[in-house]
Scaffold this active site. Structure first.
Site, PDB file in Angstrom:
ATOM      1  N   MET A 118      27.395  -3.990  51.901  1.00 52.41           N
ATOM      2  CA  MET A 118      27.311  -5.338  52.441  1.00 52.41           C
ATOM      3  C   MET A 118      26.404  -6.242  51.615  1.00 52.41           C
ATOM      4  O   MET A 118      26.727  -7.406  51.374  1.00 52.41           O
ATOM      5  CB  MET A 118      26.837  -5.322  53.891  1.00 52.41           C
ATOM      6  CG  MET A 118      26.826  -6.698  54.539  1.00 52.41           C
ATOM      7  SD  MET A 118      26.278  -6.688  56.261  1.00 52.41           S
ATOM      8  CE  MET A 118      27.625  -5.804  57.053  1.00 52.41           C
ATOM      9  N   ARG A 157      48.843 -32.111  40.359  1.00 52.96           N
ATOM     10  CA  ARG A 157      47.710 -31.639  41.159  1.00 52.96           C
ATOM     11  C   ARG A 157      47.131 -30.411  40.468  1.00 52.96           C
ATOM     12  O   ARG A 157      47.771 -29.359  40.411  1.00 52.96           O
ATOM     13  CB  ARG A 157      48.167 -31.281  42.576  1.00 52.96           C
ATOM     14  CG  ARG A 157      48.868 -32.413  43.319  1.00 52.96           C
ATOM     15  CD  ARG A 157      49.175 -32.027  44.766  1.00 52.96           C
ATOM     16  NE  ARG A 157      49.969 -30.827  44.883  1.00 52.96           N
ATOM     17  CZ  ARG A 157      51.302 -30.788  44.967  1.00 52.96           C
ATOM     18  NH1 ARG A 157      52.008 -31.916  44.926  1.00 52.96           N
ATOM     19  NH2 ARG A 157      51.942 -29.638  45.072  1.00 52.96           N
ATOM     20  N   LYS A 196      39.554 -28.789  47.343  1.00 53.62           N
ATOM     21  CA  LYS A 196      39.536 -28.159  48.659  1.00 53.62           C
ATOM     22  C   LYS A 196      38.676 -26.903  48.636  1.00 53.62           C
ATOM     23  O   LYS A 196      38.319 -26.388  47.568  1.00 53.62           O
ATOM     24  CB  LYS A 196      40.967 -27.807  49.084  1.00 53.62           C
ATOM     25  CG  LYS A 196      41.642 -26.770  48.204  1.00 53.62           C
ATOM     26  CD  LYS A 196      43.038 -26.442  48.684  1.00 53.62           C
ATOM     27  CE  LYS A 196      43.699 -25.406  47.773  1.00 53.62           C
ATOM     28  NZ  LYS A 196      45.026 -24.994  48.269  1.00 53.62           N
TER      29      LYS A 196
END
Length: 382
Positions: free
Chosen positions: A313, A219, A35
């Protein structure tokens, strides 16, 4: 490198981690969790490597993630366990993707999906996480409804599952309580005349520390990428795992500054002596954690050097001290630690978070490159 920074993904290390996890859970099928773009490692390439390594199942959160794997050519067993209220389930079910149902309402949505195929459903039990699934009377209603729907040929119960809340704390009594609650749910399903071929409860931490929870399938997520599920479980090295991702960039600017120089926004870092500063062209816009300002470090020419001042940033300043360096020299922000570079967990500790977040936040202008034996995208499962 043409991009400001590069995340190098070692597929050989990933396969070796899966082999190690197979060793600790040899009797259970293995679901490789891919995922969130395989925790930032590239879902298509990681999924193919997982299949090549023998993983019988792939696990994803969303239906779209599952469909991306199908579009890439994967044809093996896949489970998608998050189904929003407005989700169109039919395309995934038609593509032979297993789906989850954690309530009668979710089960009804699966049954009403309009798929040409009979949906394969994994029933989600809330054993103590209070996140997905149901418990108590709601669970009884779900299990009975699922058994009834299966007898009517409307669904196939493919599995029953739950998720640990505290498996990364092996001594927590919550783990035992959840394990018992799950066994009770399996027994209750049987009381309605139905069986689930796959019982799966163990995540990475439980796979490594709680063999009684291996059941039919484990899992494996974070451990497959070489990170420890938590300090109480052990370090990656202690667990026999190798971090799969290396984040690297290069110095864009190197300059000597005097003592007393304030660095970056707010001057939260002031040089104590004459020193060399190095600038790297990556920042929180690319997923680096701003909370690691003044606390994280990086490897430059074999020397660990600190982040100096606030992470910006798209730029970070490093205090190189007297380390010889010049523009273009490699900077390793984190990796497997073989050269003395920080681990992703080190950045996580610096930012008071977990390694999962360090990996999954990366994006923006960071290029991803896969190294090691590159697998062929294949349609078969383990």
């Amino acid at each position: 490198m043409s991009a400001p920074a590069e995340a190098v993904v070692d597929l050989d290390a990933y396969r070796a981690n899966l082999a190690r996890l197979r060793e600790v859970a040899p009797t259970a099928a293995q679901m490789a969790v891919v995922k969130a773009d395989a925790y930032g490692h590239g879902a298509v390439e990681i999924a193919a490597a997982a299949r090549e390594a023998g993983a019988e199942w792939l696990g994803v959160a969303t239906l779209e993630e599952a469909r991306d794997l199908r579009r890439a050519g994967d044809r093996g067993p896949v489970l998608a366990w998050l189904n929003p209220a407005d989700a169109d389930l039919a395309p995934a079910v038609d593509a032979d993707v297993d789906v989850a149902a954690g309530s009668v309402e979710q089960l009804d949505a699966v049954i009403a999906s309009g798929s040409a195929a009979r949906p394969r459903v994994h029933l989600k039990v809330d054993t103590g996480m209070a996140r997905g699934g149901v418990r108590g009377a709601e669970l009884t209603a779900l299990l009975e409804a699922a058994a009834t729907a299966q007898r009517a040929g409307r669904i196939e119960i493919a599995g029953i599952f739950s998720h640990f809340a505290c498996a990364d704390e092996p001594a927590s009594p919550v783990n035992g309580a959840q394990e018992h609650a799950f066994a009770d749910a399996v027994a209750e399903l049987a009381s309605f005349g139905a069986q689930a071929p796959l019982r799966h409860l163990a995540n990475s931490a439980a796979a490594l520390t709680r063999p009684s929870t291996h059941l039919d399938m484990v899992r494996v997520g974070i451990a497959s990428y070489g990170l420890s599920p938590g300090p109480a479980v052990g370090t990656s090295a202690e667990l026999g795992l190798t971090p799969v991702m290396t984040l690297r960039t290069a110095l864009a600017l190197v300059r000597r500054v005097p003592a007393g120089t304030g660095v970056s926004y707010g001057h939260t870092y002031v040089t104590r002596r004459e020193t060399t500063l190095g600038l790297i062209p990556v920042g929180y816009g690319d997923g680096l954690l701003r909370a690691a300002s003044n606390r994280a470090s990086a490897l430059v020419n074999g020397v660990l050097v600190p982040v100096a001042g606030r992470v910006c940033m798209d730029q970070v300043v490093l205090d190189l001290g007297d380390t010889p360096a010049r523009r273009g020299d490699e900077v390793v922000l984190f990796g497997p630690g073989h050269r003395g570079e920080p681990l992703a967990e080190d950045w996580a500790e610096a930012a008071s978070t977990i390694g999962y977040e360090v990996l999954t936040r990366l994006g923006g202008r960071i290029a991803r490159r896969h190294a090691g034996a590159i697998p062929t995208i294949t349609g078969s499962g383990g």
